[in-house]
Scaffold this motif. Structure first.
Motif, mmCIF file in Angstrom:
data_model
loop_
_atom_site.group_PDB
_atom_site.id
_atom_site.type_symbol
_atom_site.label_atom_id
_atom_site.label_comp_id
_atom_site.label_asym_id
_atom_site.label_seq_id
_atom_site.Cartn_x
_atom_site.Cartn_y
_atom_site.Cartn_z
ATOM 1 N N VAL A 41 -54.773 -10.450 35.223
ATOM 2 C CA VAL A 41 -54.725 -9.048 35.636
ATOM 3 C C VAL A 41 -56.164 -8.571 35.617
ATOM 4 N N LEU A 42 -56.666 -8.198 36.779
ATOM 5 C CA LEU A 42 -58.071 -7.856 36.903
ATOM 6 C C LEU A 42 -58.234 -6.393 37.285
ATOM 7 N N SER A 43 -59.070 -5.697 36.539
ATOM 8 C CA SER A 43 -59.411 -4.314 36.852
ATOM 9 C C SER A 43 -60.920 -4.172 36.758
ATOM 10 N N TYR A 44 -61.413 -3.044 37.148
ATOM 11 C CA TYR A 44 -62.851 -2.800 37.095
ATOM 12 C C TYR A 44 -63.098 -1.322 36.824
ATOM 13 N N CYS A 45 -64.239 -1.021 36.271
ATOM 14 C CA CYS A 45 -64.655 0.363 35.971
ATOM 15 C C CYS A 45 -63.698 1.081 35.024
ATOM 16 N N ARG A 46 -63.032 0.338 34.169
ATOM 17 C CA ARG A 46 -62.071 0.960 33.252
ATOM 18 C C ARG A 46 -62.439 0.762 31.791
ATOM 19 N N ASN A 47 -63.720 0.483 31.550
ATOM 20 C CA ASN A 47 -64.204 0.381 30.183
ATOM 21 C C ASN A 47 -65.614 0.972 30.143
ATOM 22 N N THR A 48 -65.685 2.250 30.458
ATOM 23 C CA THR A 48 -66.976 2.930 30.511
ATOM 24 C C THR A 48 -66.969 4.111 29.549
ATOM 25 N N LEU A 49 -68.098 4.755 29.437
ATOM 26 C CA LEU A 49 -68.170 5.964 28.612
ATOM 27 C C LEU A 49 -67.294 7.075 29.194
ATOM 28 N N ILE A 50 -67.140 7.073 30.500
ATOM 29 C CA ILE A 50 -66.373 8.120 31.177
ATOM 30 C C ILE A 50 -64.896 7.764 31.249
ATOM 31 N N ASP A 51 -64.576 6.509 31.402
ATOM 32 C CA ASP A 51 -63.185 6.079 31.588
ATOM 33 C C ASP A 51 -62.929 4.801 30.797
ATOM 34 N N ASP A 52 -62.187 4.918 29.718
ATOM 35 C CA ASP A 52 -61.843 3.730 28.932
ATOM 36 C C ASP A 52 -60.334 3.474 28.965
ATOM 37 N N SER A 53 -59.718 3.799 30.093
ATOM 38 C CA SER A 53 -58.267 3.711 30.202
ATOM 39 C C SER A 53 -57.723 2.289 30.110
ATOM 40 N N LEU A 54 -58.566 1.289 30.259
ATOM 41 C CA LEU A 54 -58.104 -0.089 30.093
ATOM 42 C C LEU A 54 -57.521 -0.292 28.696
ATOM 43 N N SER A 55 -58.068 0.415 27.718
ATOM 44 C CA SER A 55 -57.582 0.262 26.340
ATOM 45 C C SER A 55 -56.117 0.677 26.203
ATOM 46 N N GLU A 56 -55.602 1.471 27.152
ATOM 47 C CA GLU A 56 -54.206 1.908 27.086
ATOM 48 C C GLU A 56 -53.226 0.751 27.257
ATOM 49 N N ILE A 57 -53.606 -0.273 28.026
ATOM 50 C CA ILE A 57 -52.659 -1.362 28.268
ATOM 51 C C ILE A 57 -52.949 -2.617 27.449
ATOM 52 N N LEU A 58 -53.991 -2.621 26.654
ATOM 53 C CA LEU A 58 -54.281 -3.799 25.830
ATOM 54 C C LEU A 58 -53.123 -4.163 24.899
ATOM 55 N N PRO A 59 -52.497 -3.200 24.216
ATOM 56 C CA PRO A 59 -51.361 -3.577 23.361
ATOM 57 C C PRO A 59 -50.221 -4.218 24.157
ATOM 58 N N LEU A 60 -49.970 -3.720 25.350
ATOM 59 C CA LEU A 60 -48.928 -4.293 26.198
ATOM 60 C C LEU A 60 -49.248 -5.737 26.541
ATOM 61 N N LEU A 61 -50.484 -6.002 26.897
ATOM 62 C CA LEU A 61 -50.877 -7.366 27.236
ATOM 63 C C LEU A 61 -50.752 -8.286 26.034
#
Length: 107
Positions: free
Chosen positions: A58-78
């Motif tokens: 599962v590949l995403s981009y620009c979701r681990n920045t100072l402005i947007d860290d929303s990738l952390s929302e799905i880490l527990p699910l993964l």
């Protein structure tokens, strides 16, 4: 890899038509890993939760920045659903030479 699944007419098409064809390619040895890419974390979450076919990537981009860290929302699910590795290179934090890559892995 199915690229930018958020632009598909609907995700059910990706789950029921596209991924099964790619799964056959994996079985035939033509493809090594099966996965999806996308920008919206909610779409990636739905893909992980709803796909009848196990995703290896599962590949995403620009979701681990100072402005947007929303990738952390799905880490527990993964972590719950399967073994995974995530390579994260934070953007907008330090000059490139000083950035340390972070690897999360359950393998």
């Amino acid at each position: 890899m199915v690229h930018d699944i958020e632009f598909a007419p609907n995700l059910e098409y990706v789950f029921k038509q596209t991924l099964p064809v790619l799964q056959e390619a994996v079985k035939e040895g033509k493809v090594r890993y099966l996965g999806v890419t996308g920008y919206p974390v909610s779409i990636l979450q739905r893909a992980v939760e709803s796909s009848p076919i196990k995703l290896n990537v599962v590949l995403s981009y620009c979701r681990n920045t100072l402005i947007d860290d929303s990738l952390s929302e799905i880490l527990p699910l993964l972590q719950i659903l399967s073994s995974f590795s995530i390579k994260i290179i934070p953007h907008g934090t330090k000059p490139r030479a000083e950035v340390k890559e972070t690897l999360f892995s359950t393998e």
